[in-house]
Design a protein around this motif. Sequence first.
Motif, mmCIF file in Angstrom:
data_model
loop_
_atom_site.group_PDB
_atom_site.id
_atom_site.type_symbol
_atom_site.label_atom_id
_atom_site.label_comp_id
_atom_site.label_asym_id
_atom_site.label_seq_id
_atom_site.Cartn_x
_atom_site.Cartn_y
_atom_site.Cartn_z
ATOM 1 N N VAL A 1 0.865 -1.067 -0.096
ATOM 2 C CA VAL A 1 0.086 0.216 -0.053
ATOM 3 C C VAL A 1 0.837 1.270 0.060
ATOM 4 N N ARG A 2 1.794 1.280 0.662
ATOM 5 C CA ARG A 2 2.895 2.482 0.875
ATOM 6 C C ARG A 2 3.466 2.602 -0.795
ATOM 7 N N ILE A 3 3.793 1.681 -1.192
ATOM 8 C CA ILE A 3 4.465 1.804 -2.492
ATOM 9 C C ILE A 3 3.446 2.247 -3.359
ATOM 10 N N LEU A 4 2.146 1.783 -3.418
ATOM 11 C CA LEU A 4 1.135 1.968 -4.450
ATOM 12 C C LEU A 4 0.731 3.611 -4.055
ATOM 13 N N HIS A 5 0.546 4.000 -2.869
ATOM 14 C CA HIS A 5 0.232 5.217 -2.589
ATOM 15 C C HIS A 5 1.328 6.266 -3.159
ATOM 16 N N ASP B 1 11.044 -2.679 -8.323
ATOM 17 C CA ASP B 1 10.619 -3.877 -9.066
ATOM 18 C C ASP B 1 8.789 -3.563 -9.111
ATOM 19 N N LEU B 2 8.216 -3.168 -8.181
ATOM 20 C CA LEU B 2 6.771 -3.143 -8.263
ATOM 21 C C LEU B 2 6.557 -1.934 -9.375
ATOM 22 N N ARG B 3 7.053 -0.997 -9.189
ATOM 23 C CA ARG B 3 6.909 -0.158 -10.243
ATOM 24 C C ARG B 3 7.085 -0.426 -11.765
ATOM 25 N N ASP B 4 8.367 -1.019 -11.775
ATOM 26 C CA ASP B 4 8.621 -1.579 -13.314
ATOM 27 C C ASP B 4 7.494 -2.473 -13.760
#
Length: 127
Positions: free
Chosen positions: A17-21, A110-113
């Motif tokens: 959630v923190r990364i997605l926010h 990695d998630l952003r990619d």
Amino acid sequence: MRALVIDDSRTMRRIIVRILHGLGFETVEAEDGRQALDLLAEGPVPDLACVDWNMPVMDGLTFVVHARADRSLRGMTLMMVTTESEHAQIVRALAAGAHEYLVKPFGPDDLRDKLELLGLLPVEATS
């Protein structure tokens, strides 16, 4: 953009959630696939679901199968985010309808990619 984070680990949900926010997503959370399907039945369909594999009540692969069988959810992008790293597991998830697969542990890049590959984020320019 809106994302549903499905993971029985509260800590892992918070990390995702923190990364997605940070990437501009609004998020909702579910502890397992059954709870996720209940949330989806109640509200707007998110653009993305990040799905853990190993969860009680309903595992992630079963969730993916149910989501793909529901016409109202077909526009939702499904990404497995799991510790299951065997090639056969990855093939099973993709064959069931997952669009992408991310193995834990992973970093924000990695998630952003993966989201860029899925077309959910603009591709960052590299110089």
